[in-house]
Design a protein around this motif. Sequence first.
Motif, PDB file in Angstrom:
ATOM      1  N   GLY A 105       5.423  -5.128  -4.356  1.00 35.29           N
ATOM      2  CA  GLY A 105       6.130  -4.227  -3.373  1.00 35.29           C
ATOM      3  C   GLY A 105       5.127  -3.075  -2.928  1.00 35.29           C
ATOM      4  N   ALA A 106       5.455  -2.427  -2.054  1.00 33.51           N
ATOM      5  CA  ALA A 106       4.470  -1.279  -1.365  1.00 33.51           C
ATOM      6  C   ALA A 106       4.597  -0.040  -2.326  1.00 33.51           C
ATOM      7  CB  ALA A 106       4.919  -0.837  -0.121  1.00 33.51           C
ATOM      8  N   LYS A 107       5.770   0.359  -2.857  1.00 29.93           N
ATOM      9  CA  LYS A 107       5.875   1.411  -3.738  1.00 29.93           C
ATOM     10  C   LYS A 107       4.930   1.441  -4.853  1.00 29.93           C
ATOM     11  CE  LYS A 107       9.502   2.897  -6.534  1.00 29.93           C
ATOM     12  NZ  LYS A 107      10.541   3.345  -6.852  1.00 29.93           N
ATOM     13  N   TYR A 130       8.423   9.972   3.256  1.00 32.06           N
ATOM     14  CA  TYR A 130       8.700   9.229   2.211  1.00 32.06           C
ATOM     15  C   TYR A 130       8.469   9.959   0.706  1.00 32.06           C
ATOM     16  CZ  TYR A 130       8.783   4.821  -0.497  1.00 32.06           C
ATOM     17  OH  TYR A 130       8.879   3.926  -1.587  1.00 32.06           O
ATOM     18  N   CYS A 171       2.588   6.548   7.874  1.00 33.77           N
ATOM     19  CA  CYS A 171       3.861   5.503   7.860  1.00 33.77           C
ATOM     20  C   CYS A 171       4.322   5.255   9.227  1.00 33.77           C
ATOM     21  CB  CYS A 171       4.687   6.152   7.003  1.00 33.77           C
ATOM     22  SG  CYS A 171       6.019   5.021   6.908  1.00 33.77           S
ATOM     23  N   ASN A 175       9.576   5.953   7.951  1.00 32.54           N
ATOM     24  CA  ASN A 175      10.783   6.370   7.057  1.00 32.54           C
ATOM     25  C   ASN A 175      10.373   7.808   6.793  1.00 32.54           C
ATOM     26  OD1 ASN A 175      13.080   6.609   5.361  1.00 32.54           O
ATOM     27  ND2 ASN A 175      12.036   5.456   3.825  1.00 32.54           N
ATOM     28  N   ASP A 203       0.916   2.763   5.532  1.00 33.72           N
ATOM     29  CA  ASP A 203       2.240   2.269   5.164  1.00 33.72           C
ATOM     30  C   ASP A 203       2.789   1.590   6.066  1.00 33.72           C
ATOM     31  OD1 ASP A 203       4.576   1.654   4.055  1.00 33.72           O
ATOM     32  OD2 ASP A 203       4.997   3.445   2.950  1.00 33.72           O
ATOM     33  N   TYR A 206       7.510  -1.216   7.650  1.00 32.16           N
ATOM     34  CA  TYR A 206       8.576  -1.574   8.590  1.00 32.16           C
ATOM     35  C   TYR A 206       7.786  -2.027   9.854  1.00 32.16           C
ATOM     36  CZ  TYR A 206      11.508   1.586   5.492  1.00 32.16           C
ATOM     37  OH  TYR A 206      12.197   1.728   4.281  1.00 32.16           O
ATOM     38  N   SER A 234       5.301  -4.855   2.827  1.00 28.46           N
ATOM     39  CA  SER A 234       6.434  -5.243   1.912  1.00 28.46           C
ATOM     40  C   SER A 234       7.060  -6.321   2.647  1.00 28.46           C
ATOM     41  CB  SER A 234       7.207  -3.989   1.792  1.00 28.46           C
ATOM     42  OG  SER A 234       8.306  -4.236   1.045  1.00 28.46           O
ATOM     43  N   SER A 236      10.175  -6.364   1.412  1.00 30.25           N
ATOM     44  CA  SER A 236      11.572  -5.599   1.117  1.00 30.25           C
ATOM     45  C   SER A 236      12.458  -5.852   2.386  1.00 30.25           C
ATOM     46  CB  SER A 236      11.328  -4.484   0.583  1.00 30.25           C
ATOM     47  OG  SER A 236      10.927  -4.346  -0.829  1.00 30.25           O
ATOM     48  N   LYS A 237      11.825  -5.084   3.320  1.00 34.29           N
ATOM     49  CA  LYS A 237      12.792  -5.072   4.576  1.00 34.29           C
ATOM     50  C   LYS A 237      12.488  -6.193   5.562  1.00 34.29           C
ATOM     51  CE  LYS A 237      13.846  -1.393   2.559  1.00 34.29           C
ATOM     52  NZ  LYS A 237      13.691   0.115   2.659  1.00 34.29           N
ATOM     53  N   ARG A 245      11.278  -8.742  -5.036  1.00 37.10           N
ATOM     54  CA  ARG A 245      10.072  -7.927  -5.288  1.00 37.10           C
ATOM     55  C   ARG A 245       8.711  -8.659  -4.995  1.00 37.10           C
ATOM     56  NH1 ARG A 245      11.362  -3.751  -4.251  1.00 37.10           N
ATOM     57  NH2 ARG A 245       9.225  -3.205  -4.650  1.00 37.10           N
TER      58      ARG A 245
HETATM   59  N1  PLP Z   1       7.119   2.620   2.116  1.00 32.80           N
HETATM   60  C1  PLP Z   1       8.258   3.098   2.495  1.00 32.80           C
HETATM   61  C2  PLP Z   1       7.958   4.039   3.969  1.00 32.80           C
HETATM   62  C3  PLP Z   1       9.581   2.752   2.173  1.00 32.80           C
HETATM   63  O1  PLP Z   1      10.789   3.140   2.985  1.00 32.80           O
HETATM   64  C4  PLP Z   1       9.737   2.047   1.242  1.00 32.80           C
HETATM   65  C5  PLP Z   1      11.150   1.648   0.811  1.00 32.80           C
HETATM   66  O2  PLP Z   1      12.141   2.219   1.072  1.00 32.80           O
HETATM   67  C6  PLP Z   1       8.716   1.568   0.620  1.00 32.80           C
HETATM   68  C7  PLP Z   1       7.394   1.868   0.913  1.00 32.80           C
HETATM   69  C8  PLP Z   1       8.828   0.624  -0.686  1.00 32.80           C
HETATM   70  O3  PLP Z   1       8.921  -0.562  -0.535  1.00 32.80           O
HETATM   71  P1  PLP Z   1       8.746  -1.680  -1.593  1.00 32.80           P
HETATM   72  O4  PLP Z   1      10.238  -2.071  -1.832  1.00 32.80           O
HETATM   73  O5  PLP Z   1       8.125  -2.912  -1.392  1.00 32.80           O
HETATM   74  O6  PLP Z   1       8.327  -1.227  -2.956  1.00 32.80           O
END
Ligand code: PLP
Length: 394
Positions: A105-107, A130, A171, A175, A203, A206, A234, A236-237, A245
Amino acid sequence: MKLNENYKKLEDSYLFSTISRKVGEYGEKNPDAKIIRLGIGDVTLPLAPAVVKAMQDALCEMSVQESFHGYGPEQGYAFLKNEIQKYYARRDTQLEADEIFISDGAKSDLGNILDLFDADNTVLIPDPVYPVYVDTNTMAGRNIVFMDANEENGFLPLPDENIDADIIYLCSPNNPTGAVYNREGLKAWVDYANRKNAIILFDAAYECFIVERDLPRSIYEIEGAKTCAIEFCSLSKTAGFTGTRCGYTVVPFALERNGMSLHKMWLRRQTTKFNGVPYVVQRGAAAVFTEEGQEQIQQTLAYYKENAKVLAKTLDELGIWYTGGKNSPYLWLKCPNNMNSWTFFDYLLENAHVVGTPGAGFGKNGDKFFRLTAFGDKEKTIEAAERIKTLLSK
Ligand code: PLP
């Protein structure tokens, strides 16, 4: 023995706990109130059938000795990297498969990438933001300079030649603001970074929400980006992988500073400290990029994009200033009547039974703004939009 005292400098994050306490208390006192939550940043629709099938098949492979997979390559299996390479190529962005690193994941990668940089670097971070960018650098004791994102610049700040930054976070789509850089904006950042010898951490979590064709979905659509930018993506979304993950990070071969290759450094870092993403999950992720998978995730994304449209239409009708909504699952609106974001939060909860996220939770420039998300249920989003309209047109 010394602990990392930088942890003392971290601000406690009360944003989501305060929201849930306030909503809980209100719900207890008003049990008949049908509260609708438009504050969540998590997806609500399930994985695409093609993804589930690929993971089921992969699990079956794991149960047979001949097709069982043990330790995998930490940087990701070739079958997935090749799919992602093709995904970029379909948008005319050419990458080498080995420039792509599979992550959980990106985080994680946004935090882990900081292993490559000395603590003695100046980091440029937009406000609002973020929170992970701020906290990960605070933990390492880095000097943070904030740049103002505000109504005047449409929440898309551009480089200031007077600031000497070493690491820059961008980003887009953003977000919490939903704002998206156009090509000229990103080009200004890429040129600035190359001139200043800085590195952009881009980032793109999205990117799949961008519908306008001329808006960049990757920083590598901009000439010169491969010598100054790392991109974080990611599933994720994009494909509902918040619980499953998987993501990916692009570190170009051309990215070098002081005779050192950041690509080589990241490979060394990942093979030493990261265990890789499970084989079964990577098979599921690869299915996202097949024709069938793409068709299915587009249906899910269309559902969220429709929610965003409903909310945007309501704000348009009310004449409320906002960013996002069109190319993003987030809408970032200016609180009416000069209210600050927590006052507006209470007002909306008490009078419309709708929950959003106060902008103050993302930085000082968010104080008069409010975030709504499009990840909710369609009927509930329509109902919430109607309630907001009735309340604010009074
Ligand atoms: N980057 C941004 C701007 C996000 O808003 C989020 C999650 O809300 C993430 C990264 C995290 O993504 P991941 O679920 O892939 O860790």
